[in-house]
Scaffold this motif. Sequence first.
Motif, PDB file in Angstrom:
ATOM      1  N   ASN A  51       0.845  -1.197   0.000  1.00  0.00           N
ATOM      2  CA  ASN A  51       0.000   0.000   0.000  1.00  0.00           C
ATOM      3  C   ASN A  51       0.885   1.254   0.000  1.00  0.00           C
ATOM      4  OD1 ASN A  51       0.835   0.505   2.653  1.00  0.00           O
ATOM      5  ND2 ASN A  51      -0.915  -0.593   3.519  1.00  0.00           N
ATOM      6  N   ARG A  52       0.253   2.401  -0.064  1.00  0.00           N
ATOM      7  CA  ARG A  52       0.981   3.666  -0.170  1.00  0.00           C
ATOM      8  C   ARG A  52       1.956   3.878   1.000  1.00  0.00           C
ATOM      9  NH1 ARG A  52      -0.815   7.679  -3.335  1.00  0.00           N
ATOM     10  NH2 ARG A  52      -1.024   5.971  -4.774  1.00  0.00           N
ATOM     11  N   LYS A  53       1.477   3.511   2.197  1.00  0.00           N
ATOM     12  CA  LYS A  53       2.295   3.696   3.399  1.00  0.00           C
ATOM     13  C   LYS A  53       3.550   2.814   3.338  1.00  0.00           C
ATOM     14  CE  LYS A  53       1.609   3.691   8.390  1.00  0.00           C
ATOM     15  NZ  LYS A  53       0.760   3.206   9.473  1.00  0.00           N
ATOM     16  N   GLU A  54       3.358   1.562   2.937  1.00  0.00           N
ATOM     17  CA  GLU A  54       4.494   0.628   2.859  1.00  0.00           C
ATOM     18  C   GLU A  54       5.462   1.052   1.757  1.00  0.00           C
ATOM     19  OE1 GLU A  54       2.052  -3.392   4.306  1.00  0.00           O
ATOM     20  OE2 GLU A  54       1.930  -2.710   2.211  1.00  0.00           O
ATOM     21  N   LEU A  55       4.905   1.550   0.673  1.00  0.00           N
ATOM     22  CA  LEU A  55       5.742   2.005  -0.441  1.00  0.00           C
ATOM     23  C   LEU A  55       6.602   3.197   0.005  1.00  0.00           C
ATOM     24  CD1 LEU A  55       6.288   1.621  -3.512  1.00  0.00           C
ATOM     25  CD2 LEU A  55       4.434   3.229  -3.960  1.00  0.00           C
ATOM     26  N   ALA A  56       5.978   4.108   0.723  1.00  0.00           N
ATOM     27  CA  ALA A  56       6.706   5.285   1.214  1.00  0.00           C
ATOM     28  C   ALA A  56       7.813   4.860   2.174  1.00  0.00           C
ATOM     29  CB  ALA A  56       5.729   6.236   1.901  1.00  0.00           C
ATOM     30  N   ALA A  57       7.485   3.925   3.064  1.00  0.00           N
ATOM     31  CA  ALA A  57       8.469   3.474   4.056  1.00  0.00           C
ATOM     32  C   ALA A  57       9.689   2.851   3.363  1.00  0.00           C
ATOM     33  CB  ALA A  57       7.819   2.470   4.998  1.00  0.00           C
ATOM     34  N   LEU A  58       9.436   2.142   2.261  1.00  0.00           N
ATOM     35  CA  LEU A  58      10.533   1.483   1.538  1.00  0.00           C
ATOM     36  C   LEU A  58      11.600   2.464   1.068  1.00  0.00           C
ATOM     37  CD1 LEU A  58       9.034  -1.210  -0.885  1.00  0.00           C
ATOM     38  CD2 LEU A  58      10.708  -1.561   0.928  1.00  0.00           C
ATOM     39  N   ILE A  59      11.161   3.659   0.666  1.00  0.00           N
ATOM     40  CA  ILE A  59      12.151   4.623   0.164  1.00  0.00           C
ATOM     41  C   ILE A  59      12.391   5.758   1.172  1.00  0.00           C
ATOM     42  CG2 ILE A  59      11.757   4.119  -2.290  1.00  0.00           C
ATOM     43  CD1 ILE A  59      10.269   6.970  -2.282  1.00  0.00           C
ATOM     44  N   GLY A  60      11.903   5.565   2.383  1.00  0.00           N
ATOM     45  CA  GLY A  60      12.172   6.528   3.440  1.00  0.00           C
ATOM     46  C   GLY A  60      11.525   7.884   3.244  1.00  0.00           C
ATOM     47  N   THR A  61      10.278   7.865   2.775  1.00  0.00           N
ATOM     48  CA  THR A  61       9.559   9.135   2.631  1.00  0.00           C
ATOM     49  C   THR A  61       8.161   8.986   3.262  1.00  0.00           C
ATOM     50  OG1 THR A  61       8.986  10.905   1.093  1.00  0.00           O
ATOM     51  CG2 THR A  61       8.616   8.664   0.322  1.00  0.00           C
ATOM     52  N   SER A  62       7.364  10.039   3.168  1.00  0.00           N
ATOM     53  CA  SER A  62       6.032   9.970   3.777  1.00  0.00           C
ATOM     54  C   SER A  62       4.981   9.587   2.726  1.00  0.00           C
ATOM     55  CB  SER A  62       5.668  11.320   4.385  1.00  0.00           C
ATOM     56  OG  SER A  62       5.573  12.270   3.363  1.00  0.00           O
ATOM     57  N   PRO A  63       3.894   8.937   3.172  1.00  0.00           N
ATOM     58  CA  PRO A  63       2.817   8.619   2.225  1.00  0.00           C
ATOM     59  C   PRO A  63       2.238   9.881   1.578  1.00  0.00           C
ATOM     60  CG  PRO A  63       2.469   7.461   4.288  1.00  0.00           C
ATOM     61  CD  PRO A  63       3.611   8.402   4.525  1.00  0.00           C
ATOM     62  N   SER A  64       2.196  10.985   2.337  1.00  0.00           N
ATOM     63  CA  SER A  64       1.599  12.206   1.770  1.00  0.00           C
ATOM     64  C   SER A  64       2.474  12.782   0.645  1.00  0.00           C
ATOM     65  CB  SER A  64       1.341  13.250   2.849  1.00  0.00           C
ATOM     66  OG  SER A  64       2.548  13.659   3.412  1.00  0.00           O
ATOM     67  N   TYR A  65       3.798  12.579   0.765  1.00  0.00           N
ATOM     68  CA  TYR A  65       4.671  13.038  -0.322  1.00  0.00           C
ATOM     69  C   TYR A  65       4.362  12.247  -1.605  1.00  0.00           C
ATOM     70  CZ  TYR A  65       8.860  13.783  -3.159  1.00  0.00           C
ATOM     71  OH  TYR A  65       9.713  14.075  -4.197  1.00  0.00           O
ATOM     72  N   LEU A  66       4.175  10.927  -1.449  1.00  0.00           N
ATOM     73  CA  LEU A  66       3.844  10.109  -2.629  1.00  0.00           C
ATOM     74  C   LEU A  66       2.499  10.526  -3.219  1.00  0.00           C
ATOM     75  CD1 LEU A  66       4.992   6.462  -1.791  1.00  0.00           C
ATOM     76  CD2 LEU A  66       6.183   8.224  -3.085  1.00  0.00           C
ATOM     77  N   THR A  67       1.546  10.827  -2.338  1.00  0.00           N
ATOM     78  CA  THR A  67       0.231  11.271  -2.823  1.00  0.00           C
ATOM     79  C   THR A  67       0.384  12.559  -3.633  1.00  0.00           C
ATOM     80  OG1 THR A  67      -0.902  10.218  -0.982  1.00  0.00           O
ATOM     81  CG2 THR A  67      -2.095  11.990  -2.089  1.00  0.00           C
ATOM     82  N   GLN A  68       1.210  13.477  -3.138  1.00  0.00           N
ATOM     83  CA  GLN A  68       1.424  14.735  -3.872  1.00  0.00           C
ATOM     84  C   GLN A  68       2.028  14.477  -5.257  1.00  0.00           C
ATOM     85  OE1 GLN A  68       3.664  16.707  -0.684  1.00  0.00           O
ATOM     86  NE2 GLN A  68       2.161  18.362  -0.788  1.00  0.00           N
ATOM     87  N   LEU A  69       2.924  13.473  -5.322  1.00  0.00           N
ATOM     88  CA  LEU A  69       3.517  13.139  -6.628  1.00  0.00           C
ATOM     89  C   LEU A  69       2.450  12.560  -7.563  1.00  0.00           C
ATOM     90  CD1 LEU A  69       6.904  11.397  -5.637  1.00  0.00           C
ATOM     91  CD2 LEU A  69       6.564  13.779  -6.325  1.00  0.00           C
ATOM     92  N   PHE A  70       1.703  11.573  -7.064  1.00  0.00           N
ATOM     93  CA  PHE A  70       0.694  10.923  -7.913  1.00  0.00           C
ATOM     94  C   PHE A  70      -0.394  11.908  -8.348  1.00  0.00           C
ATOM     95  CE2 PHE A  70       2.571   6.944  -6.406  1.00  0.00           C
ATOM     96  CZ  PHE A  70       2.459   6.130  -7.517  1.00  0.00           C
ATOM     97  N   ARG A  71      -0.647  12.916  -7.501  1.00  0.00           N
ATOM     98  CA  ARG A  71      -1.655  13.918  -7.878  1.00  0.00           C
ATOM     99  C   ARG A  71      -1.083  14.984  -8.803  1.00  0.00           C
ATOM    100  NH1 ARG A  71      -5.381  15.037  -2.486  1.00  0.00           N
ATOM    101  NH2 ARG A  71      -6.282  12.957  -2.464  1.00  0.00           N
ATOM    102  N   GLY A  72       0.232  15.005  -8.940  1.00  0.00           N
ATOM    103  CA  GLY A  72       0.862  16.014  -9.805  1.00  0.00           C
ATOM    104  C   GLY A  72       1.037  17.352  -9.115  1.00  0.00           C
TER     105      GLY A  72
END
Lengths: 124, 131
Positions: A51-72
């Motif tokens: 999930n998003r949280k696990e994906l973020a943890a894998l690269i040492g970032t926050s889930p909200s940062y990934l959400t911001q990327l996916f949202r553009g």
Amino acid sequence: MNSNINERIKKDFEKSLAFIDTKEDLEYDARMIMYRFLSEIERIADKKGLNRKELAALIGTSPSYLTQLFRGNKLINMETIAKFQSVFNITFDIKAISNNVEKVSNDQNINKLNDTQNNIGLTA
Amino acid sequence: MKRKAILIDHNKHRTTFIMIDILNANEILPYIMQDNVDKEFREIRELLKENLRNKEKYKKTDVSEKAKNIYEMRFVRNNRNDRIYCQEISFGAKRFIVMIELFVGKKTQNISKRIKSRIETMGGFEYELEY
């Protein structure tokens, strides 16, 4: 009534294809390049059941940062791409394709589309 | 009776077709032509045409078996939380995405009973596709 709607759809569709401006086009292109990387990341994450949280943890970032990327809302940086490559043990395969070939094809499709629209609902 | 959907865009290989339900076009089109929404829509359209995954932009609604063919386009920039519900129809290698209904101002991540019921109704729509 249908023909009015179809006329407007055609007009709006043409408007949506219109050139915006160079700056907006570059920003759009930048986001689309990022989305191509992110699409591959999402495919791999889905396959691994992350999930998003696990994906973020894998690269040492926050889930909200990934959400911001996916949202553009933000653009990805090369270091983040490198981190994804590293944790998934993958290499992004990049190739350049001439836009001239693409351009002809797109123009042909737009003409085809206009013909199709003329032949169907737009004349109804 | 079958509903009608007409083509608004397709990819260069003519494998993905983006269509609109003609009965709701009056509501959907002005929305996607608005400033800022038009940019998000342009991105979603391209993602679909390139067959790219991005659940923040386009995802399956997953509300029930009745609505297994219903997806949502998500518009979230500038504090929006709007959706356009779509039905996906496949014929062989061809994928048709019919934009059915606009839903403005979704308040939470949860789906209310009313919206769930609406989405399930959309799942049962049958289309005559003009492309």
